[in-house]
Write a protein that holds these residues in place. Structure first.
Motif, PDB file in Angstrom:
ATOM      1  N   GLY A   1       0.801  -1.073  -0.064  1.00  0.00           N
ATOM      2  CA  GLY A   1      -0.147   0.144   0.174  1.00  0.00           C
ATOM      3  C   GLY A   1       0.815   1.333   0.279  1.00  0.00           C
ATOM      4  O   GLY A   1       1.605   1.534   0.952  1.00  0.00           O
ATOM      5  N   PHE A   2       0.893   1.812  -1.192  1.00  0.00           N
ATOM      6  CA  PHE A   2       1.895   3.205  -1.287  1.00  0.00           C
ATOM      7  C   PHE A   2       1.090   4.268  -0.625  1.00  0.00           C
ATOM      8  O   PHE A   2       0.048   4.335  -0.484  1.00  0.00           O
ATOM      9  N   GLU A   3       2.069   5.201  -0.503  1.00  0.00           N
ATOM     10  CA  GLU A   3       1.378   6.341   0.429  1.00  0.00           C
ATOM     11  C   GLU A   3       0.722   7.275  -0.281  1.00  0.00           C
ATOM     12  O   GLU A   3      -0.365   7.636  -0.111  1.00  0.00           O
ATOM     13  N   MET A   4       1.021   7.427  -1.772  1.00  0.00           N
ATOM     14  CA  MET A   4       0.310   8.163  -2.713  1.00  0.00           C
ATOM     15  C   MET A   4      -0.767   6.932  -3.644  1.00  0.00           C
ATOM     16  O   MET A   4       0.062   6.324  -4.155  1.00  0.00           O
ATOM     17  N   PRO A   5      -1.916   7.054  -3.230  1.00  0.00           N
ATOM     18  CA  PRO A   5      -2.643   6.081  -4.102  1.00  0.00           C
ATOM     19  C   PRO A   5      -2.524   6.297  -5.576  1.00  0.00           C
ATOM     20  O   PRO A   5      -2.551   7.263  -6.129  1.00  0.00           O
ATOM     21  N   VAL A   6      -2.576   5.198  -6.347  1.00  0.00           N
ATOM     22  CA  VAL A   6      -2.295   5.105  -7.645  1.00  0.00           C
ATOM     23  C   VAL A   6      -3.257   4.255  -8.201  1.00  0.00           C
ATOM     24  O   VAL A   6      -3.281   3.039  -8.119  1.00  0.00           O
ATOM     25  N   HIS A   7      -4.238   4.702  -8.925  1.00  0.00           N
ATOM     26  CA  HIS A   7      -5.285   4.014  -9.725  1.00  0.00           C
ATOM     27  C   HIS A   7      -5.684   4.545 -11.075  1.00  0.00           C
ATOM     28  O   HIS A   7      -5.212   5.417 -11.428  1.00  0.00           O
ATOM     29  N   PHE A   8      -6.399   3.699 -11.614  1.00  0.00           N
ATOM     30  CA  PHE A   8      -6.812   3.864 -13.040  1.00  0.00           C
ATOM     31  C   PHE A   8      -8.075   4.967 -12.943  1.00  0.00           C
ATOM     32  O   PHE A   8      -9.299   4.475 -12.644  1.00  0.00           O
ATOM     33  N   SER A   9      -7.918   6.114 -13.037  1.00  0.00           N
ATOM     34  CA  SER A   9      -9.057   7.277 -12.459  1.00  0.00           C
ATOM     35  C   SER A   9     -10.038   7.185 -13.459  1.00  0.00           C
ATOM     36  O   SER A   9     -11.023   7.480 -12.842  1.00  0.00           O
ATOM     37  N   LYS A  10      -9.926   6.632 -14.836  1.00  0.00           N
ATOM     38  CA  LYS A  10     -11.272   6.665 -15.629  1.00  0.00           C
ATOM     39  C   LYS A  10     -12.052   5.298 -15.323  1.00  0.00           C
ATOM     40  O   LYS A  10     -13.023   5.094 -15.978  1.00  0.00           O
TER      41      LYS A  10
END
Length: 284
Positions: free
Chosen positions: A81-90
């Motif tokens: 779990g990274f501190e800055m969430p990274v997701h596919f926003s679309k």
């Protein structure tokens, strides 16, 4: 779970190593806190243990086997779990999780996890419409997606309101109770005290202290108890030697004849220990 000896790493073009001669073990079934101010090497250490950095010096063993001998199957056993969430926003939350599920042999019941963190009713909403707190909670679900043996969590509750932070911390505890192991990095000392079985403090690329939060606080605290009581509408406070409490007639008299308002030992705080060992103010 992890056995680390003489771990060092210097980034290309850097004059000095970012981490130098780290020695520590992470036991199976424990929550191990890696603490220190920004820039001391916590993230670099995590990148090595998650195989994002591979050209390090020293010995790192995972479950008794050199980390360098593991292939990509290693990633089936860990969750990050990274501190800055990274997701596919679309994509929606549901679509994000469905995509990542395809990368693993074993996957968790993500609907149950989404319900637990309060995102199930928002699962069909695009992630770009999520608040920061919702993204953090989705990030945590993704870390548990593959039923990992080992969790790497970086500031898992930072940015969450107290109610949602409580849910995440309870889930971390339950993961440990099922035999899971956690490496936790955070600046929130309350989380450390509540969750961690042992903590390692880093300063200048080295580990300067390893122990349980309880032992550290008892070691550095005063052996006194402070009693605050009411005497004819006047509030008074007095301190007693903790080791002589049973024989202290004044203490016994106060407890028997006055209304006690507060009573507590003068143990130090983890924030105090953080400052003393690293020389840098902790963030609350």
């Amino acid at each position: 779970m992890f056995h680390v000896r003489g771990l060092s790493y210097r980034y290309p073009k850097a004059e000095v190593p970012t981490i130098h001669e780290l020695n520590f073990d992470i036991h199976q079934g424990e929550i191990f806190g890696l603490l220190g101010p920004s820039g001391v090497g916590k993230s670099t250490t995590q990148k090595i243990l998650t195989k994002l950095i591979r050209d390090y010096e020293g010995v790192v063993k995972f479950r008794g086997k050199s980390l360098k001998d593991y292939d990509k199957q290693y990633f089936q056993q860990i969750g990050v779990g990274f501190e800055m969430p990274v997701h596919f926003s679309k994509l929606t939350a549901e679509e994000n999780l469905a995509f990542f599920k395809k990368l693993y042999r074993s996957t968790a019941d993500t609907d149950a996890l989404l319900k637990r963190v309060g995102l199930y009713d928002h699962r069909k909403k695009k992630v770009r419409e999520y608040s920061k707190g919702m993204k953090i909670r989705l990030n945590f679900v993704r870390a548990l997606l593959n039923n990992p043996l080992m969790l790497f969590l970086d500031e898992p509750t930072n940015g969450l309101d107290p109610a949602n932070a409580r849910v995440i911390k309870e889930m971390i505890k339950e993961f440990r109770e099922r035999g899971g192991t956690v490496l936790l990095t955070t600046h929130l000392m309350n989380d450390v005290e509540e969750l961690c079985d042992r903590v390692a403090f880093m300063a200048d690329g080295r580990i300067v202290e390893i122990d349980s939060p309880k032992h550290l606080k008892l070691r550095d605290g005063e052996r006194t108890v402070v009693v605050e009581y009411e005497d004819h509408e006047e509030i008074k406070q007095v301190s007693f030697d903790l080791d002589q409490l049973r024989q202290n007639e004044e203490f016994i008299h106060i407890v028997q004849h006055y209304k006690i308002l507060t009573m507590h030992t003068k143990e130090t705080t983890l924030e105090d220990i953080f400052i003393q060992t690293t020389g840098v103010q902790a963030h609350e």
